[in-house]
Design a protein around this motif. Structure first.
Motif, mmCIF file in Angstrom:
data_model
loop_
_atom_site.group_PDB
_atom_site.id
_atom_site.type_symbol
_atom_site.label_atom_id
_atom_site.label_comp_id
_atom_site.label_asym_id
_atom_site.label_seq_id
_atom_site.Cartn_x
_atom_site.Cartn_y
_atom_site.Cartn_z
ATOM 1 N N ARG A 279 2.424 1.667 -3.426
ATOM 2 C CA ARG A 279 1.404 2.189 -4.334
ATOM 3 C C ARG A 279 1.211 3.681 -4.107
ATOM 4 O O ARG A 279 1.115 4.461 -5.056
ATOM 5 N N VAL B 15 -0.322 -7.105 -6.509
ATOM 6 C CA VAL B 15 -1.040 -7.394 -5.266
ATOM 7 C C VAL B 15 -2.247 -8.307 -5.537
ATOM 8 O O VAL B 15 -2.549 -9.201 -4.750
ATOM 9 N N ALA B 16 -2.888 -8.092 -6.694
ATOM 10 C CA ALA B 16 -4.057 -8.909 -7.037
ATOM 11 C C ALA B 16 -3.662 -10.311 -7.507
ATOM 12 O O ALA B 16 -4.525 -11.154 -7.740
ATOM 13 N N LYS C 129 0.829 -1.201 0.000
ATOM 14 C CA LYS C 129 0.000 0.000 0.000
ATOM 15 C C LYS C 129 0.871 1.262 0.000
ATOM 16 O O LYS C 129 0.576 2.246 -0.681
ATOM 17 N N VAL D 168 1.351 2.593 -10.498
ATOM 18 C CA VAL D 168 0.191 2.311 -9.650
ATOM 19 C C VAL D 168 -0.528 1.079 -10.176
ATOM 20 O O VAL D 168 -0.835 0.132 -9.430
ATOM 21 N N GLU D 169 -0.767 1.060 -11.494
ATOM 22 C CA GLU D 169 -1.506 -0.051 -12.096
ATOM 23 C C GLU D 169 -0.761 -1.381 -11.911
ATOM 24 O O GLU D 169 -1.365 -2.413 -11.595
ATOM 25 N N THR D 170 0.556 -1.317 -12.118
ATOM 26 C CA THR D 170 1.334 -2.550 -12.041
ATOM 27 C C THR D 170 1.384 -3.096 -10.614
ATOM 28 O O THR D 170 1.287 -4.304 -10.406
ATOM 29 N N ILE D 171 1.513 -2.209 -9.647
ATOM 30 C CA ILE D 171 1.498 -2.665 -8.250
ATOM 31 C C ILE D 171 0.147 -3.293 -7.927
ATOM 32 O O ILE D 171 0.070 -4.332 -7.271
ATOM 33 N N ASP D 172 -0.918 -2.678 -8.404
ATOM 34 C CA ASP D 172 -2.251 -3.252 -8.183
ATOM 35 C C ASP D 172 -2.341 -4.675 -8.730
ATOM 36 O O ASP D 172 -2.917 -5.561 -8.094
ATOM 37 N N LYS D 173 -1.754 -4.873 -9.924
ATOM 38 C CA LYS D 173 -1.798 -6.208 -10.531
ATOM 39 C C LYS D 173 -0.995 -7.211 -9.701
ATOM 40 O O LYS D 173 -1.427 -8.347 -9.492
ATOM 41 N N GLU E 233 1.367 6.816 -6.634
ATOM 42 C CA GLU E 233 0.162 7.639 -6.736
ATOM 43 C C GLU E 233 0.486 9.113 -6.468
ATOM 44 O O GLU E 233 0.020 10.015 -7.170
#
Lengths: 141, 524
Positions: free
Chosen positions: B432, B464-465, B429, B457-462, B436
């Protein structure tokens, strides 16, 4: 406005002075600044849109800014934001507004050892709770 | 005892944020009610922010402190006889003898919290103006040699030797030159500039005037962020008072020399803390970063030679000139000389200002002065050097806090801010957020910063997901390398530092085991 004519680097200061006076920068003021500072309207518009302080609409009577930067995150700003949403019905995002109050996030108020921090109008809060925000709104100084 | 008792109640913004104004009012009311003569001095903060509001009383033994004082404590303080320094459950004893202060080495912050910030006579009584008077008798080159010999480096974050910067500006053969003070202290976890501007603004003004004498500049500008209304007020008042006392103006202390200072206010842009963006903003333009060279010391504000220094750098100059370069140089470690004003922030039990010689172990600051977390949970990490600084695990806290030692472990000193987190923090977080923040505040001039942060941001989200985790991790590391190598300034160039340090030290928070090959890229 005349103080800004012939003064180097005055576009930003002229816009700040207008906002100081009116609370926001009306669209037609961009033309005035362009004329006084002898630059194009596009140039003035570029400056106006760059700075997050400058705004095109009148602010609500009360403006609350909640710090969401790292030091306040470490001190529970997420919980504060959630509590504001639950108790005041306001999201700490973009320019959210309800009646007399608008609320916006801010990156750092320099009160990083006493976070979470918030600024209610010109009053800085530390160890902020919704109750403290409410109290400050009731007595804006 | 005759006459009135002096009571100190800070007017520092942090002290006000926890009720100092109310305390001052109650002390005044209570004293009137009891027929006690008190003089209330609104000082800056001593920097022990966890003790604010900290009330001090002047006694024969020194200044006795009480804190943190709540409004309802005021009556019992009077009942206990605090005006004579008597014991109370909030007693801290003589403040100067208190362990937290006694163990510090305050040079730049020597007067902050001690003096009335807007009293020229108080300033002089505590060593103010000695340096300016001395500098007026010195050759410009001698001033610069002294600053150079002290080893003073830019305290804003870049750590560039102040003497070399000044030398460059001195050598420029141009009529108009400028001294610009960077007071756009936007890093979360830093507040030393703010506290000095509010608590000892004349020190900054004196430092700027000395810089002006040294390089041949007659105009100074202070660029202070709009988020600091109290500092803006203090600076404006101090500049007026300095002009009245001929510290500034057409005839500095009767020398015939000229130096003026103007306070300019920012408009909510983090990047304007980068020196070239700040110059653009001072020129009234969009605060967009300039490519270097030319260096500001050669072509700065309006194309004229300009010294851009941080508040702490300039405010350290008077001490160096009045005490001599060697006294400053004797402190520190390696090529990091003098003291650093560290700021303990975030989830820390005893937050505030700790000024010590460079080289103190991080652990002494976080666990020693800071007393661990405020929540009482274990410390998981500290982010050192602001939003663009590395997240260090507690196992790395033995690192000496100086420029080189931190660089050696992939971190940076920055502006000396230390943000402490307990074990409830999720580092994915935080990583990210770093991306951000960069996306939000990027000036947009260079692509790696403007676009890279959004993709980050997008890549970290991926990751983590759990979406193609390995490939996206590889992509993120590649992106970090591009941002590090390809950005114009520290905004895009250092954003990978918090991201990569979070990945390196806390891969489990990203749902991965370890980050092999992640030592490439991002090493500032």
């Amino acid at each position: 406005m005349s103080q800004f004519a012939d003064s180097e680097g005055s576009v930003l200061r002229a816009l700040q002075a207008i906002q100081e006076t009116f609370g926001y920068v009306p669209d037609e003021a961009l033309d005035t600044v362009a004329e006084v500072c002898n630059v194009s309207r596009a140039e003035v518009y570029g400056v106006f849109t760059y700075y997050s302080d400058l705004r095109s609409t009148l602010p609500a009577p009360n403006v609350v800014r909640v710090c969401i930067a790292e030091a306040c995150q470490a001190s529970g700003s997420d919980s504060l934001v959630a509590a504001i949403r639950a108790e005041l019905g306001l999201d700490v995002h973009a320019k959210s507004r309800s009646g007399e109050t608008e609320i916006a996030p801010v990156f750092c108020l320099g009160n990083c050892a006493l976070g979470p921090a918030a600024l209610v109008n010109d009053r800085l809060l530390g160890r902020t709770t919704v109750a403290k925000i409410r109290a400050a709104l009731g007595d804006p100084r | 005892m005759s006459g009135s008792t002096t009571v100190y109640v800070p007017r520092d913004a942090a002290a006000l944020s926890v009720g100092a104004e109310e305390i001052a009012k109650r002390v005044e009311d209570e004293a009137r009610k009891r027929g006690k003569a008190v003089e209330i001095v609104r000082n800056g903060s001593r920097g022990a922010l966890w003790l604010e509001p900290l009330v001090e009383v002047s006694t024969a033994n020194g200044r006795v402190g009480y804190g943190p004082v709540a409004p309802e404590d005021v009556t019992s303080l009077f009942d206990a006889g605090f005006l004579d320094g008597a014991h109370h459950q909030l007693s801290l004893g003589v403040v100067d003898d208190h362990e937290w202060f006694a163990k510090q080495d305050r040079l730049t912050f020597a007067r902050v919290g001690v003096v009335d910030p807007l009293s020229v006579s108080d300033y002089e009584a505590h060593g103010g103006l000695v340096a300016l008077r001395k500098a007026l008798t010195m050759d410009p080159q001698a001033i610069i040699d002294e600053v150079g010999a002290s080893g003073l480096r830019g305290r804003g974050g870049a750590g560039f030797p102040a003497g070399i910067k000044w030398q460059t500006a001195l050598q420029a053969q141009v009529g108009q030159k400028y001294i610009c003070c960077n007071a756009d202290e936007g890093d979360s976890g830093t507040f030393a500039d703010r506290m000095l501007m509010e608590g000892d603004p004349f020190a900054l003004i004196e430092g700027m005037a000395i810089a002006g004498l040294a390089v041949g500049a007659t105009q100074g500008l202070i660029y202070v962020r709009s988020e600091y209304p109290h500092a803006i007020g203090a600076l404006r008042a101090a500049v007026l008072l300095a002009a009245e006392s001929a510290i500034l103006g057409r005839d500095v202390l009767g020398s015939g020399r000229v130096f003026e200072v103007e306070v300019r206010v920012g408009a909510g842009s983090y990047v304007c803390g980068e020196e070239t963006a700040m110059l653009e903003s001072l020129e009234g333009k969009r605060g967009v970063v300039r490519a270097k060279p030319p260096l500001p010391a050669v072509e700065g504000l309006f194309g004229k030679p300009t010294v851009v220094n941080n508040v702490m750098t300039l405010a350290s100059v008077p001490w160096i000139i009045s005490h001599g370069a060697s006294a400053y140089r004797d402190r520190g470690a390696g090529r990091s000389r003098g003291t650093q004003v560290f700021q303990l922030a975030g989830n820390v039990a005893r937050g505030g200002i700790v000024e010590l010689a460079l080289g103190v172990p991080l652990r002494d600051l976080v666990d020693g002065f800071g007393g661990g977390t405020r929540t009482g949970r274990p410390v998981k990490t500290a982010q050192v050097g602001g939003p663009l600084g590395a997240y260090l695990p507690s196992s790395a806290f033995d690192v000496p806090m100086d420029y080189e030692s931190l660089l050696a472990i992939g971190a940076m000193l920055g502006h000396g801010g230390i943000v402490v987190f307990d074990d409830s923090v999720n580092m994915a977080k935080q990583a990210r957020f770093a991306m951000e923040f960069c996306a939000e505040e990027s000036c947009g001039k260079c692509t790696p910063c403007r676009i890279g942060s959004v993709r980050g941001v997008e890549t970290i989200d991926k990751i983590v997901a759990g979406e193609r985790r390995r490939e996206n991790l590889e992509l993120l590391l590649d992106l970090c390398e591009v941002m590090t190598e390809g950005s114009l300034c520290a905004m895009g160039g250092l954003t990978p530092l918090p991201v990569k340090s979070a990945l390196d030290h806390f891969p489990e928070d990203f749902g991965i085991e370890s980050v092999e090959g992640s030592t490439r890229g991002a090493t500032a």
